[in-house]
Design a protein around this motif. Structure first.
Motif, PDB file in Angstrom:
ATOM      1  N   THR A  78       0.700   8.530  -0.572  1.00 22.18           N
ATOM      2  CA  THR A  78       0.126   9.760  -0.021  1.00 22.18           C
ATOM      3  C   THR A  78       0.063   9.620   1.482  1.00 22.18           C
ATOM      4  O   THR A  78       0.344   8.551   2.035  1.00 22.18           O
ATOM      5  N   LEU A  79      -0.336  10.675   2.152  1.00 25.38           N
ATOM      6  CA  LEU A  79      -0.441  10.627   3.612  1.00 25.38           C
ATOM      7  C   LEU A  79      -1.467   9.592   4.042  1.00 25.38           C
ATOM      8  O   LEU A  79      -1.220   8.810   4.978  1.00 25.38           O
ATOM      9  N   VAL A  80      -2.599   9.566   3.369  1.00 34.64           N
ATOM     10  CA  VAL A  80      -3.633   8.579   3.713  1.00 34.64           C
ATOM     11  C   VAL A  80      -3.118   7.162   3.454  1.00 34.64           C
ATOM     12  O   VAL A  80      -3.343   6.249   4.267  1.00 34.64           O
ATOM     13  N   GLY A  81      -2.418   6.965   2.363  1.00 34.17           N
ATOM     14  CA  GLY A  81      -1.839   5.653   2.055  1.00 34.17           C
ATOM     15  C   GLY A  81      -0.846   5.219   3.113  1.00 34.17           C
ATOM     16  O   GLY A  81      -0.829   4.052   3.518  1.00 34.17           O
ATOM     17  N   LEU A 130      -0.788   6.228   6.273  1.00 31.57           N
ATOM     18  CA  LEU A 130      -1.507   5.960   7.524  1.00 31.57           C
ATOM     19  C   LEU A 130      -2.177   4.587   7.485  1.00 31.57           C
ATOM     20  O   LEU A 130      -2.112   3.827   8.462  1.00 31.57           O
ATOM     21  N   ILE A 131      -2.808   4.272   6.373  1.00 30.09           N
ATOM     22  CA  ILE A 131      -3.435   2.959   6.234  1.00 30.09           C
ATOM     23  C   ILE A 131      -2.373   1.859   6.278  1.00 30.09           C
ATOM     24  O   ILE A 131      -2.556   0.831   6.935  1.00 30.09           O
ATOM     25  N   THR A 186       0.833  -1.210   0.000  1.00 22.74           N
ATOM     26  CA  THR A 186       0.000   0.000   0.000  1.00 22.74           C
ATOM     27  C   THR A 186       0.860   1.249   0.000  1.00 22.74           C
ATOM     28  O   THR A 186       0.523   2.236  -0.658  1.00 22.74           O
ATOM     29  N   CYS A 187       1.978   1.219   0.736  1.00 24.86           N
ATOM     30  CA  CYS A 187       2.899   2.368   0.737  1.00 24.86           C
ATOM     31  C   CYS A 187       3.452   2.634  -0.661  1.00 24.86           C
ATOM     32  O   CYS A 187       3.594   3.790  -1.060  1.00 24.86           O
ATOM     33  N   ASN A 231       0.269   3.603  -3.211  1.00 22.33           N
ATOM     34  CA  ASN A 231      -0.423   4.850  -2.905  1.00 22.33           C
ATOM     35  C   ASN A 231       0.445   5.714  -1.981  1.00 22.33           C
ATOM     36  O   ASN A 231       0.205   5.766  -0.780  1.00 22.33           O
TER      37      ASN A 231
END
Length: 100
Positions: free
Chosen positions: A60-63, A65-66, A54-55, A58
């Protein structure tokens, strides 16, 4: 890079399914727990690698964090299951010999 993560995702999921099948087919109680713990380690690794993927996919900051949540949950699951594998693994051979 995605091929690398995909390879480990598939391998860890296959290991999870293999150990779950062995758990259901086993008749000895400690051996069932041992296979369940081994499946937990494989599931934890699956979740960690999924988070790392996922890193990469994606960034992004949301990616991130998830991914952090996935990595944390996977690490906790893998570590606790690994401790159970080590503990119960000591008794599997003994239980097998007693029930032969």
């Amino acid at each position: 890079m995605n091929i690398f993560f995909l390879f480990f995702i598939v391998i860890s999921f296959a290991a999870y399914l293999y150990n779950k099948a062995k758990e259901f087919r086993s008749t000895l109680p400690i051996q069932k727990k041992w296979y369940k713990a081994k499946a937990g380690v494989a599931l934890g690794i699956f979740v960690i690698v999924f988070g790392l993927n996922t890193c990469v996919v994606n960034p992004t900051l949301v990616g991130f964090l998830i991914a952090a949540v996935f990595i944390l949950i996977g690490a906790v699951k893998a570590f606790s299951s690994y401790k159970r594998v080590r503990h119960e693994g000591k008794f599997v051979k003994e239980e097998y010999e007693l029930n032969r």
